[in-house]
Scaffold this motif. Structure first.
Motif, PDB file in Angstrom:
ATOM      1  N   LEU A 479       0.777  -1.230   0.063  1.00  0.00           N
ATOM      2  CA  LEU A 479      -0.097   0.128   0.048  1.00  0.00           C
ATOM      3  C   LEU A 479       0.752   1.382   0.009  1.00  0.00           C
ATOM      4  CD1 LEU A 479      -2.943  -1.067   2.458  1.00  0.00           C
ATOM      5  CD2 LEU A 479      -3.207  -0.358  -0.136  1.00  0.00           C
ATOM      6  N   THR A 480       1.796   1.402   0.784  1.00  0.00           N
ATOM      7  CA  THR A 480       2.994   2.571   0.800  1.00  0.00           C
ATOM      8  C   THR A 480       3.535   2.929  -0.552  1.00  0.00           C
ATOM      9  OG1 THR A 480       4.542   1.197   1.764  1.00  0.00           O
ATOM     10  CG2 THR A 480       3.204   2.376   3.323  1.00  0.00           C
ATOM     11  N   ASP A 481       3.568   2.000  -1.334  1.00  0.00           N
ATOM     12  CA  ASP A 481       3.734   2.177  -2.695  1.00  0.00           C
ATOM     13  C   ASP A 481       3.113   2.727  -3.643  1.00  0.00           C
ATOM     14  OD1 ASP A 481       6.454   0.981  -2.373  1.00  0.00           O
ATOM     15  OD2 ASP A 481       5.514  -1.155  -2.787  1.00  0.00           O
ATOM     16  N   PHE A 482       1.852   2.747  -3.255  1.00  0.00           N
ATOM     17  CA  PHE A 482       0.615   3.179  -4.014  1.00  0.00           C
ATOM     18  C   PHE A 482       1.041   4.609  -4.966  1.00  0.00           C
ATOM     19  CE2 PHE A 482      -3.278   4.956  -5.453  1.00  0.00           C
ATOM     20  CZ  PHE A 482      -4.091   3.832  -6.082  1.00  0.00           C
ATOM     21  N   ALA A 483       1.309   5.463  -3.780  1.00  0.00           N
ATOM     22  CA  ALA A 483       1.431   6.803  -4.473  1.00  0.00           C
ATOM     23  C   ALA A 483       2.617   7.023  -5.306  1.00  0.00           C
ATOM     24  CB  ALA A 483       1.663   7.826  -3.216  1.00  0.00           C
ATOM     25  N   PHE A 484       3.575   6.209  -5.213  1.00  0.00           N
ATOM     26  CA  PHE A 484       4.809   6.399  -5.844  1.00  0.00           C
ATOM     27  C   PHE A 484       4.177   5.850  -7.471  1.00  0.00           C
ATOM     28  CE2 PHE A 484       6.638   6.092  -1.832  1.00  0.00           C
ATOM     29  CZ  PHE A 484       7.677   7.127  -1.902  1.00  0.00           C
ATOM     30  N   ILE A 485       3.619   4.610  -7.534  1.00  0.00           N
ATOM     31  CA  ILE A 485       3.276   4.079  -8.901  1.00  0.00           C
ATOM     32  C   ILE A 485       2.128   5.005  -9.580  1.00  0.00           C
ATOM     33  CG2 ILE A 485       2.149   1.971 -10.185  1.00  0.00           C
ATOM     34  CD1 ILE A 485       3.216   0.387  -7.292  1.00  0.00           C
ATOM     35  N   GLU A 486       1.337   5.490  -8.743  1.00  0.00           N
ATOM     36  CA  GLU A 486       0.349   6.546  -9.519  1.00  0.00           C
ATOM     37  C   GLU A 486       1.129   7.798 -10.007  1.00  0.00           C
ATOM     38  OE1 GLU A 486      -3.665   8.981  -8.506  1.00  0.00           O
ATOM     39  OE2 GLU A 486      -2.643   8.172  -6.709  1.00  0.00           O
ATOM     40  N   ALA A 487       2.062   8.435  -9.041  1.00  0.00           N
ATOM     41  CA  ALA A 487       2.613   9.477  -9.710  1.00  0.00           C
ATOM     42  C   ALA A 487       3.523   9.322 -10.850  1.00  0.00           C
ATOM     43  CB  ALA A 487       3.513  10.184  -8.544  1.00  0.00           C
ATOM     44  N   SER A 488       4.140   7.941 -10.889  1.00  0.00           N
ATOM     45  CA  SER A 488       5.057   7.701 -12.112  1.00  0.00           C
ATOM     46  C   SER A 488       4.247   7.522 -13.292  1.00  0.00           C
ATOM     47  CB  SER A 488       5.899   6.543 -11.727  1.00  0.00           C
ATOM     48  OG  SER A 488       5.108   5.338 -11.755  1.00  0.00           O
ATOM     49  N   PHE A 489       3.134   7.333 -13.308  1.00  0.00           N
ATOM     50  CA  PHE A 489       2.140   7.009 -14.412  1.00  0.00           C
ATOM     51  C   PHE A 489       1.949   8.394 -14.967  1.00  0.00           C
ATOM     52  CE2 PHE A 489       2.159   2.646 -14.183  1.00  0.00           C
ATOM     53  CZ  PHE A 489       1.284   1.988 -15.241  1.00  0.00           C
ATOM     54  N   GLY A 490       1.858   9.571 -14.271  1.00  0.00           N
ATOM     55  CA  GLY A 490       1.431  10.823 -14.627  1.00  0.00           C
ATOM     56  C   GLY A 490       0.397  11.204 -15.551  1.00  0.00           C
ATOM     57  N   LEU A 491      -0.695  10.368 -15.132  1.00  0.00           N
ATOM     58  CA  LEU A 491      -1.975  10.419 -15.902  1.00  0.00           C
ATOM     59  C   LEU A 491      -3.071  11.525 -15.425  1.00  0.00           C
ATOM     60  CD1 LEU A 491      -2.411   6.521 -16.194  1.00  0.00           C
ATOM     61  CD2 LEU A 491      -1.404   7.835 -17.652  1.00  0.00           C
ATOM     62  N   SER A 492      -4.045  11.792 -16.450  1.00  0.00           N
ATOM     63  CA  SER A 492      -5.110  12.619 -16.010  1.00  0.00           C
ATOM     64  C   SER A 492      -6.115  11.904 -16.108  1.00  0.00           C
ATOM     65  CB  SER A 492      -4.858  13.643 -17.115  1.00  0.00           C
ATOM     66  OG  SER A 492      -6.218  14.525 -16.976  1.00  0.00           O
ATOM     67  N   MET A 493      -7.125  12.038 -14.878  1.00  0.00           N
ATOM     68  CA  MET A 493      -8.413  11.458 -14.890  1.00  0.00           C
ATOM     69  C   MET A 493      -9.372  11.934 -15.586  1.00  0.00           C
ATOM     70  SD  MET A 493      -7.561   8.804 -13.262  1.00  0.00           S
ATOM     71  CE  MET A 493      -6.183   8.339 -12.261  1.00  0.00           C
ATOM     72  N   ALA A 494      -9.101  13.286 -16.211  1.00  0.00           N
ATOM     73  CA  ALA A 494     -10.017  13.818 -17.037  1.00  0.00           C
ATOM     74  C   ALA A 494     -10.020  13.343 -18.474  1.00  0.00           C
ATOM     75  CB  ALA A 494      -9.949  15.561 -16.695  1.00  0.00           C
ATOM     76  N   GLY A 495      -8.844  12.967 -18.756  1.00  0.00           N
ATOM     77  CA  GLY A 495      -8.602  12.335 -20.072  1.00  0.00           C
ATOM     78  C   GLY A 495      -9.058  10.984 -20.007  1.00  0.00           C
ATOM     79  N   VAL A 496      -9.418  10.415 -19.104  1.00  0.00           N
ATOM     80  CA  VAL A 496      -9.938   8.855 -18.839  1.00  0.00           C
ATOM     81  C   VAL A 496     -11.572   8.998 -19.283  1.00  0.00           C
ATOM     82  CG1 VAL A 496     -10.060   6.800 -17.816  1.00  0.00           C
ATOM     83  CG2 VAL A 496      -7.946   8.178 -17.545  1.00  0.00           C
ATOM     84  N   ALA A 497     -11.903   9.573 -18.374  1.00  0.00           N
ATOM     85  CA  ALA A 497     -13.527   9.605 -18.355  1.00  0.00           C
ATOM     86  C   ALA A 497     -14.229  10.977 -19.133  1.00  0.00           C
ATOM     87  CB  ALA A 497     -13.933   9.474 -17.039  1.00  0.00           C
ATOM     88  N   LEU A 498     -14.181  10.834 -20.280  1.00  0.00           N
ATOM     89  CA  LEU A 498     -14.469  11.977 -21.134  1.00  0.00           C
ATOM     90  C   LEU A 498     -16.272  12.579 -21.101  1.00  0.00           C
ATOM     91  CD1 LEU A 498     -12.678  11.395 -24.454  1.00  0.00           C
ATOM     92  CD2 LEU A 498     -11.773  12.607 -22.298  1.00  0.00           C
TER      93      LEU A 498
END
Length: 498
Positions: A479-498
């Motif tokens: 669980l403590t790795d979650f923030a690192f993995i999410e940040a490393s992907f650098g994604l935008s949720m606005a670009g996911v659910a249009l």
């Protein structure tokens, strides 16, 4: 651009899957799957990225057809696209491994109405907050993380199934960001459409405007003047630098490195302020128009060069210091590993794909604007496949961007001020496909025009494509790795659910 129209009979759908799979085996990449209502029925369009273009494949489901053989068992990258089709068009991909709701929050009521789709009225039903389990065993529980999270994080719900630390299953529900963008495009003209495109995914405003404009220009058979191509590339690379700095800042923040967080935040702010002085918008909005650009940069070329030199001299030493900080690198190394074979199967895009050994980059493979006219060394793909590699790729791309901008500024300094910046482009009827390499990866626009108005516009961001593999990167992580993995992907949720 070629366009292969496949047989519309359901008996031939297995042939369709075979033909698409053969193309992928030959080296093409699955890029998208979308639906369009037509008088003949629901037209499904798969997009394949070839070495020099994006190629559409169409097939039509006759009226009354409620299902089709799923592509996902043979083409894993179609997994989320078929869920999106199921939500928006009510058509079932028979044989799909899990048609959970994705874009719209749907209840489990078997008598639920077919949800709306582009071109028809629609409504959103309230979420029943059901938390189904995919993993069973003693001591397992589900953590619904989101959709409202701490700080300024975008709305998204992660369902984390865990016995306490390990993450054997993670699902993503993105419907909280759904804004009906595809429907909003309907009926617009080109000038208004580009304004909406800039706002589909705010952190990639320039890339979306470029992809939309490229689709319009493909329909009209127009290529912008060289000065416009240079200015477009200038703003695209500045946007890339700002986004990559944001990822570095978020990763440093996740590690509790306050000084590094502040330093990269300050670098990002300087880039955004430079963009604001160039065009009046910190996000580069209003620069790109179909046929070219709206105006010259508001700063002289020598001033831009001086600003970029100061930025580079500040960013690169800080990047080197961060990558040599052992306590930081220990959190990234072997964290969020995206195996190369899995990245290939899903066609992972941008820094996420390049950190897993993939080399596809629209600026090189399918160049646009000034990218094929400049001399530069694209970042070398990594094969360590982890969060550290994804950050290193971004620092390499910042270095490349500075090189590109230096060349662009040199050419702009010798340009005749009277040179036109835009060519007239008629909003021709038909279908055009445009693309651009956003900081997150490839952005695609499929644009259909009828009587000078948009009939159908389907944006596809790299964030949508890459988030589908996000949950596959948690094997062995906690669980403590979650923030690192999410940040490393650098994604935008606005670009996911249009």
């Amino acid at each position: 651009m070629s366009n292969e129209v496949l047989d519309t009979q359901m008996d031939d759908d297995t042939v369709l899957v075979d033909r698409l799979a053969d193309r992928l085996d030959a080296g093409d990449r699955f890029a998208s799957l979308m639906g369009t209502d037509t008088d003949e029925g629901l037209r499904l369009t798969a997009l394949l990225a070839t070495p020099d273009t994006i190629e559409p494949f169409d097939w039509v489901l006759p009226p009354g057809t409620t299902s089709y053989p799923s592509l996902t068992p043979r083409i894993p990258a179609a997994f989320w696209y078929e869920r999106d089709l199921h939500d928006l068009f009510g058509v079932t991909a028979a044989g799909h491994p899990r048609l959970d709701p994705l874009t719209l929050p749907l209840s489990d009521d078997s008598e639920r109405p077919v949800p709306g789709r582009p071109g028809a009225p629609w409504s959103i039903q309230p979420d029943e907050h059901i938390l189904p389990r995919l993993v069973v065993g003693t001591g397992l529980f589900t953590i619904p993380h989101g959709p409202v999270r701490s700080g300024v994080s975008e709305s998204v719900e992660f369902l984390v199934e865990t016995p306490g630390e390990d993450i054997p299953e993670l699902r993503v529900r993105v419907y909280a960001k759904h804004r009906g963008i595809e429907k909003r495009f309907e009926g617009m003209d080109a000038a208004t459409g580009v304004l909406l495109a800039e706002r589909v995914e705010g952190i990639a405003s320039v890339a979306h405007a470029l992809a939309f404009a490229h689709a319009v220009e493909a329909l009209g058979g127009v290529r912008p003047p060289r000065p416009a191509r240079l200015i477009r590339t200038l703003h695209a690379e500045l946007e890339r630098i700002a986004n990559h700095l944001d990822v570095a800042m978020r990763l440093a923040d996740a590690a509790g490195l306050a000084v590094a967080t502040a330093r990269f935040g300050a670098h990002k702010e300087r880039v955004l302020r430079l963009v604001g002085r160039l065009c009046g918008s910190r996000f580069g909005r209003g620069v790109v128009v179909p046929g070219g650009v709206r105006a010259l940069p508001a700063l002289r070329p020598d001033r831009i060069r001086a600003e970029m030199s100061a930025l580079a001299s500040g960013i690169m030493p800080d990047a080197q210091l961060l990558m040599n900080t052992s306590s930081f690198i220990d959190r990234l190394r072997h964290t969020g590993v995206l195996d190369t074979d899995l990245a290939i199967d899903h066609g992972a895009l941008g820094p996420v794909g390049r950190a897993s050994g993939l080399a596809d980059d629209d600026r090189i493979r399918r160049p646009y604007d000034a990218y094929d006219e400049l001399v530069w060394r694209p970042a070398t793909p990594w094969v360590s496949c982890d969060a550290r590699a994804r950050l290193q790729i971004r620092f390499d791309e910042i270095d490349d961007a500075c090189t590109l901008i230096d060349q662009i500024v040199t050419e702009l300094s010798t340009m005749d001020p009277a040179t036109p910046l835009c060519r007239s482009v008629g909003f021709a009827d038909g279908r055009g496909i445009g693309w651009a390499e956003a900081p997150q990866g490839e952005v695609l626009y499929v644009l259909e025009v009828s009587d000078g108005r948009i009939r159908r516009c389907r944006p596809r961001s790299a964030s949508f494509h890459n988030l589908a593999v996000f949950s596959h990167t948690f094997n062995g992580d906690v669980l403590t790795d979650f923030a690192f993995i999410e940040a490393s992907f650098g994604l935008s949720m606005a670009g996911v659910a249009l």
